[in-house]
Motif scaffolding. Structure first.
Motif, PDB file in Angstrom:
ATOM      1  N   ASP A 184       0.034  -1.134  11.041  1.00  0.00           N
ATOM      2  CA  ASP A 184      -0.958  -0.432  11.111  1.00  0.00           C
ATOM      3  C   ASP A 184      -0.924   0.883  10.462  1.00  0.00           C
ATOM      4  OD1 ASP A 184       1.254   0.077  12.997  1.00  0.00           O
ATOM      5  OD2 ASP A 184       0.303   2.016  13.537  1.00  0.00           O
ATOM      6  N   ARG A 185       0.170   1.265   9.557  1.00  0.00           N
ATOM      7  CA  ARG A 185       0.632   2.248   8.879  1.00  0.00           C
ATOM      8  C   ARG A 185       0.056   2.121   7.537  1.00  0.00           C
ATOM      9  NH1 ARG A 185       5.211   6.341   9.698  1.00  0.00           N
ATOM     10  NH2 ARG A 185       3.543   7.398   8.584  1.00  0.00           N
ATOM     11  N   PHE A 186      -0.090   0.761   7.146  1.00  0.00           N
ATOM     12  CA  PHE A 186      -0.441   0.288   5.786  1.00  0.00           C
ATOM     13  C   PHE A 186      -1.613   1.246   4.927  1.00  0.00           C
ATOM     14  CE2 PHE A 186       1.252  -4.345   5.797  1.00  0.00           C
ATOM     15  CZ  PHE A 186       2.401  -3.950   5.687  1.00  0.00           C
ATOM     16  N   LYS A 187      -2.573   1.572   5.782  1.00  0.00           N
ATOM     17  CA  LYS A 187      -3.364   2.408   5.040  1.00  0.00           C
ATOM     18  C   LYS A 187      -2.855   3.708   4.574  1.00  0.00           C
ATOM     19  CE  LYS A 187      -7.692   0.550   7.585  1.00  0.00           C
ATOM     20  NZ  LYS A 187      -8.725   0.928   8.341  1.00  0.00           N
ATOM     21  N   GLU A 188      -2.100   4.355   5.084  1.00  0.00           N
ATOM     22  CA  GLU A 188      -1.421   5.657   4.679  1.00  0.00           C
ATOM     23  C   GLU A 188      -0.722   5.294   3.405  1.00  0.00           C
ATOM     24  OE1 GLU A 188       0.726   7.637   8.100  1.00  0.00           O
ATOM     25  OE2 GLU A 188       0.208   6.117   8.916  1.00  0.00           O
ATOM     26  N   ALA A 189      -0.268   3.935   3.060  1.00  0.00           N
ATOM     27  CA  ALA A 189       0.560   3.884   2.108  1.00  0.00           C
ATOM     28  C   ALA A 189      -0.607   3.956   0.453  1.00  0.00           C
ATOM     29  CB  ALA A 189       1.123   2.398   1.689  1.00  0.00           C
ATOM     30  N   PHE A 190      -1.722   3.782   0.682  1.00  0.00           N
ATOM     31  CA  PHE A 190      -2.655   4.235  -0.261  1.00  0.00           C
ATOM     32  C   PHE A 190      -2.571   5.612  -0.925  1.00  0.00           C
ATOM     33  CE2 PHE A 190      -4.664   0.512   1.761  1.00  0.00           C
ATOM     34  CZ  PHE A 190      -4.564  -0.383   0.451  1.00  0.00           C
ATOM     35  N   GLN A 191      -2.202   6.441  -0.122  1.00  0.00           N
ATOM     36  CA  GLN A 191      -2.112   7.700  -0.580  1.00  0.00           C
ATOM     37  C   GLN A 191      -0.839   8.001  -1.737  1.00  0.00           C
ATOM     38  OE1 GLN A 191      -1.120  10.524   2.841  1.00  0.00           O
ATOM     39  NE2 GLN A 191      -2.312   9.367   4.071  1.00  0.00           N
ATOM     40  N   ILE A 192       0.032   7.116  -1.644  1.00  0.00           N
ATOM     41  CA  ILE A 192       0.967   7.153  -2.754  1.00  0.00           C
ATOM     42  C   ILE A 192       1.089   5.973  -3.927  1.00  0.00           C
ATOM     43  CG2 ILE A 192       2.934   8.377  -0.991  1.00  0.00           C
ATOM     44  CD1 ILE A 192       4.121   5.399  -0.524  1.00  0.00           C
ATOM     45  N   ASN A 193      -0.063   5.025  -3.761  1.00  0.00           N
ATOM     46  CA  ASN A 193      -0.286   4.009  -4.812  1.00  0.00           C
ATOM     47  C   ASN A 193       0.682   2.899  -4.420  1.00  0.00           C
ATOM     48  OD1 ASN A 193      -2.579   5.298  -5.701  1.00  0.00           O
ATOM     49  ND2 ASN A 193      -1.362   6.816  -6.989  1.00  0.00           N
ATOM     50  N   ALA A 194       1.050   2.625  -3.251  1.00  0.00           N
ATOM     51  CA  ALA A 194       1.918   1.665  -3.196  1.00  0.00           C
ATOM     52  C   ALA A 194       1.739   0.397  -3.889  1.00  0.00           C
ATOM     53  CB  ALA A 194       2.173   1.300  -1.491  1.00  0.00           C
ATOM     54  N   PHE A 195       2.491  -0.198  -4.653  1.00  0.00           N
ATOM     55  CA  PHE A 195       2.334  -1.369  -5.255  1.00  0.00           C
ATOM     56  C   PHE A 195       2.218  -2.644  -4.590  1.00  0.00           C
ATOM     57  CE2 PHE A 195       4.196  -4.803  -8.264  1.00  0.00           C
ATOM     58  CZ  PHE A 195       3.306  -4.691  -9.348  1.00  0.00           C
ATOM     59  N   ARG A 196       2.933  -2.817  -3.484  1.00  0.00           N
ATOM     60  CA  ARG A 196       2.892  -4.148  -2.727  1.00  0.00           C
ATOM     61  C   ARG A 196       3.254  -3.688  -1.253  1.00  0.00           C
ATOM     62  NH1 ARG A 196       0.915  -6.027  -6.656  1.00  0.00           N
ATOM     63  NH2 ARG A 196       0.984  -8.290  -7.395  1.00  0.00           N
ATOM     64  N   PHE A 197       3.062  -4.570  -0.276  1.00  0.00           N
ATOM     65  CA  PHE A 197       3.892  -4.291   1.049  1.00  0.00           C
ATOM     66  C   PHE A 197       4.271  -5.407   1.478  1.00  0.00           C
ATOM     67  CE2 PHE A 197      -0.585  -2.337   0.396  1.00  0.00           C
ATOM     68  CZ  PHE A 197      -0.367  -1.115   0.812  1.00  0.00           C
ATOM     69  N   MET A 198       5.483  -5.319   2.277  1.00  0.00           N
ATOM     70  CA  MET A 198       6.354  -6.358   2.877  1.00  0.00           C
ATOM     71  C   MET A 198       6.384  -6.207   4.575  1.00  0.00           C
ATOM     72  SD  MET A 198       9.716  -7.264   0.335  1.00  0.00           S
ATOM     73  CE  MET A 198       9.924  -8.772   1.422  1.00  0.00           C
ATOM     74  N   THR A 199       6.331  -7.200   5.026  1.00  0.00           N
ATOM     75  CA  THR A 199       6.505  -7.032   6.382  1.00  0.00           C
ATOM     76  C   THR A 199       7.751  -7.409   7.247  1.00  0.00           C
ATOM     77  OG1 THR A 199       5.224  -9.198   6.891  1.00  0.00           O
ATOM     78  CG2 THR A 199       3.798  -7.030   7.205  1.00  0.00           C
ATOM     79  N   LYS A 200       8.572  -6.877   7.812  1.00  0.00           N
ATOM     80  CA  LYS A 200       9.587  -7.378   8.599  1.00  0.00           C
ATOM     81  C   LYS A 200       9.126  -8.381   9.799  1.00  0.00           C
ATOM     82  CE  LYS A 200      12.107  -2.972   7.719  1.00  0.00           C
ATOM     83  NZ  LYS A 200      12.751  -1.775   8.365  1.00  0.00           N
ATOM     84  N   PRO A 201       9.913  -9.388   9.860  1.00  0.00           N
ATOM     85  CA  PRO A 201      11.032  -9.783   9.130  1.00  0.00           C
ATOM     86  C   PRO A 201      10.646 -10.613   7.677  1.00  0.00           C
ATOM     87  CG  PRO A 201      10.719 -11.596  10.833  1.00  0.00           C
ATOM     88  CD  PRO A 201       9.915 -10.383  10.990  1.00  0.00           C
TER      89      PRO A 201
END
Length: 234
Positions: free
Chosen positions: A90-107
């Motif tokens: 649910d916090r992935f949208k916030e990562a666009f503020q820092i130009n995140a290159f990719r996302f990984m989910t745990k596990p």
């Protein structure tokens, strides 16, 4: 190519160890030289002088969360690829503020990690520098800026978009230090950078409106290399 420098920042040591072991396995599988540095807090990461190519950054951490840390990293090293690693989708949208290159989910999943490492490696093509001379002045030029190289009796000439550089080095020596994913020796005296190819008609290559012949015995290998480059790195 220099080693890929990889950081892992998480306040839970168990996740650091799991991801570190997976990264090591992935680097070995892909035959990529790497160096891994771990951080158990955002504060430790920010205070580090370690220059990173990529950082796996947990979002949920005490003191500073991953988004805040990501903003600081972007200011310090805009070339660092930030991978947000969390179970909080649910916090992935916030990562666009820092130009995140990719996302990984745990596990973590190995296939997902491998895709990320491959993508980061692709962005590093041609970023190593080479020392060249122009009017007796020494310059450090990124390999991707070199359009093509010609060798003469006692030196090699390096053509970029704006300047021509020289260095006393043979093409056979150059082939050992150039990024072979983007450079190809089309002729006994010419190495070209496939990034700059404007046209290829099975006989000639055109770079910056300069026409260069491909040696007959090199054509098949060049076509294979150019196709792979075009699909993977363009």
């Amino acid at each position: 190519m220099r080693k890929m420098t990889i950081g892992i920042c998480d306040d839970e040591k168990i996740f650091i160890n799991i991801l570190k072991n997976m990264v090591i396995e992935c680097l070995n599988k892909r035959q990529i030289e790497g160096q891994i540095k771990t951080f158990e807090s955002g504060k430790e990461l920010v205070e580090s002088s370690f220059e990173l190519d990529v950082i796996f950054l947990d979002i949920e951490m005490p003191e500073f969360d991953g988004i805040e840390i990501g903003k600081i990293i972007q200011q310090k090293n805009s070339n660092c690829k930030i991978i947000m690693a969390t179970c909080r989708t649910d916090r992935f949208k916030e990562a666009f503020q820092i130009n995140a290159f990719r996302f990984m989910t745990k596990p973590f999943e190995f296939d997902e990690l491998e895709e990320i490492i491959n993508a980061v490696q692709a962005t590093r093509i041609g970023t190593d520098v080479i020392e060249l001379y122009n009017n007796r002045n020494l310059f450090k030029i990124k390999q991707k800026e070199i359009q093509y190289i010609k060798t003469y009796d006692s030196y090699s000439e390096f053509v970029t978009k704006s300047k021509i550089f020289r260095r006393d080095i043979a093409l056979c020596q150059l082939e050992k230090i150039l990024d072979n994913r983007m450079f190809f020796r089309i002729h006994r005296k010419i190495i070209i950078n496939m990034l700059w190819v404007q046209k290829y008609d099975r006989e000639y290559i055109i770079i910056n409106n300069v026409e260069m012949a491909v040696a007959r015995r090199k054509k098949k290998k060049f076509e294979q290399a150019y196709m792979e480059f075009d699909v993977t790195y363009r």
